[in-house]
Design a protein around this motif. Structure first.
Motif, PDB file in Angstrom:
ATOM      1  N   ILE A  19       0.828  -1.209   0.000  1.00  0.00           N
ATOM      2  CA  ILE A  19       0.000   0.000   0.000  1.00  0.00           C
ATOM      3  C   ILE A  19       0.863   1.259   0.000  1.00  0.00           C
ATOM      4  O   ILE A  19       0.604   2.212  -0.749  1.00  0.00           O
ATOM      5  CB  ILE A  19      -0.946  -0.021   1.226  1.00  0.00           C
ATOM      6  N   ASN A  20       1.904   1.277   0.813  1.00  0.00           N
ATOM      7  CA  ASN A  20       2.770   2.462   0.876  1.00  0.00           C
ATOM      8  C   ASN A  20       3.475   2.713  -0.450  1.00  0.00           C
ATOM      9  O   ASN A  20       3.597   3.870  -0.889  1.00  0.00           O
ATOM     10  CB  ASN A  20       3.795   2.305   1.996  1.00  0.00           C
ATOM     11  N   ARG A  21       3.933   1.648  -1.087  1.00  0.00           N
ATOM     12  CA  ARG A  21       4.600   1.837  -2.382  1.00  0.00           C
ATOM     13  C   ARG A  21       3.626   2.413  -3.407  1.00  0.00           C
ATOM     14  O   ARG A  21       3.971   3.312  -4.181  1.00  0.00           O
ATOM     15  CB  ARG A  21       5.174   0.515  -2.885  1.00  0.00           C
ATOM     16  N   SER A  41      -9.216  -1.230  -6.233  1.00  0.00           N
ATOM     17  CA  SER A  41      -8.078  -1.058  -7.139  1.00  0.00           C
ATOM     18  C   SER A  41      -7.210  -2.303  -7.107  1.00  0.00           C
ATOM     19  O   SER A  41      -7.425  -3.212  -6.287  1.00  0.00           O
ATOM     20  CB  SER A  41      -7.241   0.161  -6.725  1.00  0.00           C
ATOM     21  N   GLU A  42      -6.199  -2.332  -7.976  1.00  0.00           N
ATOM     22  CA  GLU A  42      -5.292  -3.478  -7.952  1.00  0.00           C
ATOM     23  C   GLU A  42      -4.486  -3.538  -6.659  1.00  0.00           C
ATOM     24  O   GLU A  42      -3.955  -4.588  -6.297  1.00  0.00           O
ATOM     25  CB  GLU A  42      -4.355  -3.456  -9.164  1.00  0.00           C
ATOM     26  N   VAL A  43      -4.415  -2.409  -5.943  1.00  0.00           N
ATOM     27  CA  VAL A  43      -3.699  -2.408  -4.661  1.00  0.00           C
ATOM     28  C   VAL A  43      -4.458  -3.253  -3.640  1.00  0.00           C
ATOM     29  O   VAL A  43      -3.856  -4.023  -2.889  1.00  0.00           O
ATOM     30  CB  VAL A  43      -3.507  -0.971  -4.140  1.00  0.00           C
ATOM     31  N   ASP A  44      -5.795  -3.118  -3.606  1.00  0.00           N
ATOM     32  CA  ASP A  44      -6.605  -3.950  -2.716  1.00  0.00           C
ATOM     33  C   ASP A  44      -6.333  -5.425  -2.986  1.00  0.00           C
ATOM     34  O   ASP A  44      -6.129  -6.219  -2.053  1.00  0.00           O
ATOM     35  CB  ASP A  44      -8.101  -3.669  -2.928  1.00  0.00           C
ATOM     36  N   ARG A  45      -6.325  -5.781  -4.260  1.00  0.00           N
ATOM     37  CA  ARG A  45      -6.154  -7.187  -4.629  1.00  0.00           C
ATOM     38  C   ARG A  45      -4.739  -7.684  -4.314  1.00  0.00           C
ATOM     39  O   ARG A  45      -4.555  -8.785  -3.802  1.00  0.00           O
ATOM     40  CB  ARG A  45      -6.465  -7.373  -6.109  1.00  0.00           C
ATOM     41  N   ALA A  46      -3.734  -6.864  -4.617  1.00  0.00           N
ATOM     42  CA  ALA A  46      -2.357  -7.273  -4.356  1.00  0.00           C
ATOM     43  C   ALA A  46      -2.104  -7.412  -2.854  1.00  0.00           C
ATOM     44  O   ALA A  46      -1.436  -8.360  -2.406  1.00  0.00           O
ATOM     45  CB  ALA A  46      -1.383  -6.262  -4.955  1.00  0.00           C
ATOM     46  N   ALA A  47      -2.660  -6.484  -2.071  1.00  0.00           N
ATOM     47  CA  ALA A  47      -2.494  -6.556  -0.620  1.00  0.00           C
ATOM     48  C   ALA A  47      -3.187  -7.792  -0.058  1.00  0.00           C
ATOM     49  O   ALA A  47      -2.646  -8.485   0.818  1.00  0.00           O
ATOM     50  CB  ALA A  47      -3.050  -5.291   0.034  1.00  0.00           C
ATOM     51  N   GLU A  48      -4.382  -8.097  -0.584  1.00  0.00           N
ATOM     52  CA  GLU A  48      -5.100  -9.276  -0.114  1.00  0.00           C
ATOM     53  C   GLU A  48      -4.355 -10.556  -0.472  1.00  0.00           C
ATOM     54  O   GLU A  48      -4.255 -11.482   0.356  1.00  0.00           O
ATOM     55  CB  GLU A  48      -6.504  -9.305  -0.700  1.00  0.00           C
ATOM     56  N   GLU A  49      -3.827 -10.627  -1.673  1.00  0.00           N
ATOM     57  CA  GLU A  49      -3.065 -11.808  -2.075  1.00  0.00           C
ATOM     58  C   GLU A  49      -1.849 -12.014  -1.180  1.00  0.00           C
ATOM     59  O   GLU A  49      -1.522 -13.146  -0.800  1.00  0.00           O
ATOM     60  CB  GLU A  49      -2.633 -11.673  -3.535  1.00  0.00           C
ATOM     61  N   ALA A  50      -1.195 -10.918  -0.820  1.00  0.00           N
ATOM     62  CA  ALA A  50      -0.022 -11.018   0.053  1.00  0.00           C
ATOM     63  C   ALA A  50      -0.410 -11.544   1.433  1.00  0.00           C
ATOM     64  O   ALA A  50       0.289 -12.395   2.006  1.00  0.00           O
ATOM     65  CB  ALA A  50       0.654  -9.654   0.167  1.00  0.00           C
ATOM     66  N   PRO A  60      -2.079 -23.728   6.169  1.00  0.00           N
ATOM     67  CA  PRO A  60      -2.736 -24.051   4.889  1.00  0.00           C
ATOM     68  C   PRO A  60      -4.126 -24.652   5.035  1.00  0.00           C
ATOM     69  O   PRO A  60      -4.917 -24.613   4.085  1.00  0.00           O
ATOM     70  CB  PRO A  60      -1.768 -25.047   4.246  1.00  0.00           C
ATOM     71  N   GLU A  61      -4.444 -25.191   6.202  1.00  0.00           N
ATOM     72  CA  GLU A  61      -5.743 -25.831   6.394  1.00  0.00           C
ATOM     73  C   GLU A  61      -6.825 -24.865   6.849  1.00  0.00           C
ATOM     74  O   GLU A  61      -8.007 -25.225   6.934  1.00  0.00           O
ATOM     75  CB  GLU A  61      -5.603 -26.971   7.415  1.00  0.00           C
ATOM     76  N   HIS A  62      -6.470 -23.620   7.157  1.00  0.00           N
ATOM     77  CA  HIS A  62      -7.447 -22.668   7.682  1.00  0.00           C
ATOM     78  C   HIS A  62      -8.333 -22.084   6.582  1.00  0.00           C
ATOM     79  O   HIS A  62      -7.929 -22.011   5.415  1.00  0.00           O
ATOM     80  CB  HIS A  62      -6.739 -21.532   8.420  1.00  0.00           C
ATOM     81  N   ALA A  63      -9.525 -21.641   6.967  1.00  0.00           N
ATOM     82  CA  ALA A  63     -10.461 -21.010   6.034  1.00  0.00           C
ATOM     83  C   ALA A  63     -10.237 -19.504   5.993  1.00  0.00           C
ATOM     84  O   ALA A  63      -9.656 -18.915   6.916  1.00  0.00           O
ATOM     85  CB  ALA A  63     -11.898 -21.316   6.453  1.00  0.00           C
ATOM     86  N   MET A  64     -10.721 -18.875   4.922  1.00  0.00           N
ATOM     87  CA  MET A  64     -10.552 -17.436   4.712  1.00  0.00           C
ATOM     88  C   MET A  64     -11.892 -16.789   4.360  1.00  0.00           C
ATOM     89  O   MET A  64     -12.707 -17.371   3.633  1.00  0.00           O
ATOM     90  CB  MET A  64      -9.582 -17.158   3.564  1.00  0.00           C
ATOM     91  N   LEU A  65     -12.085 -15.587   4.856  1.00  0.00           N
ATOM     92  CA  LEU A  65     -13.170 -14.717   4.409  1.00  0.00           C
ATOM     93  C   LEU A  65     -12.533 -13.367   4.125  1.00  0.00           C
ATOM     94  O   LEU A  65     -12.184 -12.632   5.048  1.00  0.00           O
ATOM     95  CB  LEU A  65     -14.261 -14.590   5.468  1.00  0.00           C
ATOM     96  N   ALA A  66     -12.327 -13.063   2.846  1.00  0.00           N
ATOM     97  CA  ALA A  66     -11.614 -11.860   2.445  1.00  0.00           C
ATOM     98  C   ALA A  66     -12.511 -10.971   1.597  1.00  0.00           C
ATOM     99  O   ALA A  66     -13.342 -11.462   0.830  1.00  0.00           O
ATOM    100  CB  ALA A  66     -10.355 -12.231   1.670  1.00  0.00           C
ATOM    101  N   GLU A  67     -12.320  -9.659   1.715  1.00  0.00           N
ATOM    102  CA  GLU A  67     -13.218  -8.718   1.058  1.00  0.00           C
ATOM    103  C   GLU A  67     -13.253  -8.903  -0.457  1.00  0.00           C
ATOM    104  O   GLU A  67     -14.330  -8.891  -1.064  1.00  0.00           O
ATOM    105  CB  GLU A  67     -12.825  -7.272   1.375  1.00  0.00           C
ATOM    106  N   GLU A  68     -12.103  -9.080  -1.080  1.00  0.00           N
ATOM    107  CA  GLU A  68     -12.061  -9.117  -2.535  1.00  0.00           C
ATOM    108  C   GLU A  68     -12.265 -10.516  -3.108  1.00  0.00           C
ATOM    109  O   GLU A  68     -12.876 -10.665  -4.163  1.00  0.00           O
ATOM    110  CB  GLU A  68     -10.737  -8.537  -3.037  1.00  0.00           C
ATOM    111  N   SER A  69     -11.760 -11.544  -2.454  1.00  0.00           N
ATOM    112  CA  SER A  69     -11.827 -12.897  -3.017  1.00  0.00           C
ATOM    113  C   SER A  69     -12.906 -13.764  -2.388  1.00  0.00           C
ATOM    114  O   SER A  69     -13.133 -14.891  -2.838  1.00  0.00           O
ATOM    115  CB  SER A  69     -10.469 -13.590  -2.880  1.00  0.00           C
TER     116      SER A  69
END
Length: 265
Positions: A19-21, A41-50, A60-69
């Protein structure tokens, strides 16, 4: 620090670096509307992927609830992720936004991290272990009277149907508090309630990732959190009221006087 909390901190800081970059070259970003007044924006997606990469690498076995994906996996452990809360602020160069990560175990809020990449403020909490700002223990404010309180809020930009009720609440709070602030990043507002910088907060039309980490911090800092009637289920209902124990019932009284039937129960 609990290993899961440490993982969340690592993930939040990695997202914060992205985000800072990006903040140095906002004009180069591609932006689209998810819905009315809701930008991504692509920043939201890149930050979420990270964030997801860091968490999946450790659990790796945990579940996710993420805003974008959205939601993925099935587990008693669920990570709730907002990669960039305050996207509209960020895209306008207004320096109020954050990364928010929470973890629930069997539906109970267990760990939370909120990272403000502008100020390098790191808010953390684990159930039963307290809440901290940059490793210093947080406590909610001690103000006893609503008239002395500084109250945060957010405009219901997604749920326009409740605008009239919200405006009525805000009008009464304007007369009965020391002031109202609407910075535009609910997760960071909730963290600031935990830190005693705000005395209370209320909002309509939120998502779980807006509230989860901040709510845990407030509870661990000695505050109270509920829906607009003071009950549990705020993550599911998308509405929240939070404050120190003295101001919480006073806020609910103001809210309750203008709460429509559609937001009750």
């Amino acid at each position: 620090m609990h290993p899961m909390l440490n993982t969340a901190v690592k993930a939040a800081r990695r997202a914060g670096s992205i985000i800072n970059r990006a903040s140095d070259n906002l004009d180069a970003l591609t932006v689209r509307h998810k819905s009315l007044n809701d930008l991504v924006s692509e920043v939201d997606r890149a930050a979420e992927e990270a964030i997801i990469d860091v968490i999946r690498g450790a659990y790796p076995e945990h579940a996710m609830l993420a805003e974008e994906s959205g939601e993925s996996g099935a587990s008693d452990h669920l990570w709730i992720i907002d990669p960039l809360d305050g996207t509209t602020n960020f895209l306008h160069g207004f320096p109020v936004y954050c990364v928010s990560i929470a973890m629930t175990y069997k539906g109970v809020l267990t760990h939370g991290v909120i990272f403000d990449p502008v100020r390098n403020d790191l808010f953390t909490a684990s159930r039963g272990a307290g809440a901290f700002l940059n490793d210093r223990r947080m406590r909610v404010s001690r103000r006893e009277k609503l008239i002395d309180g500084l109250i945060g809020t957010g405009f219901p930009f997604r749920e326009q149907a409740h605008t009239d009720a919200y405006v009525a609440m805000m009008k009464e709070f304007m007369h009965k508090t020391a002031g109202i602030r609407r910075p535009g990043a609910a997760a960071l507002d909730l963290a600031n309630v935990a830190a005693g910088r705000l005395d209370g907060f209320w909002e309509i039309g939120l998502q779980p990732w807006d509230m989860a980490a901040g709510a845990l911090m407030i509870l661990e800092a000695g505050g109270l959190v509920g829906d607009l009637e003071g009950n549990d289920g705020f993550l599911r209902k998308g509405q929240i009221c939070a404050a120190n124990p003295r101001l919480f019932p006073q806020m609910l009284a103001v809210i309750g006087a203008h709460l429509p039937a559609s937001l009750r129960g």
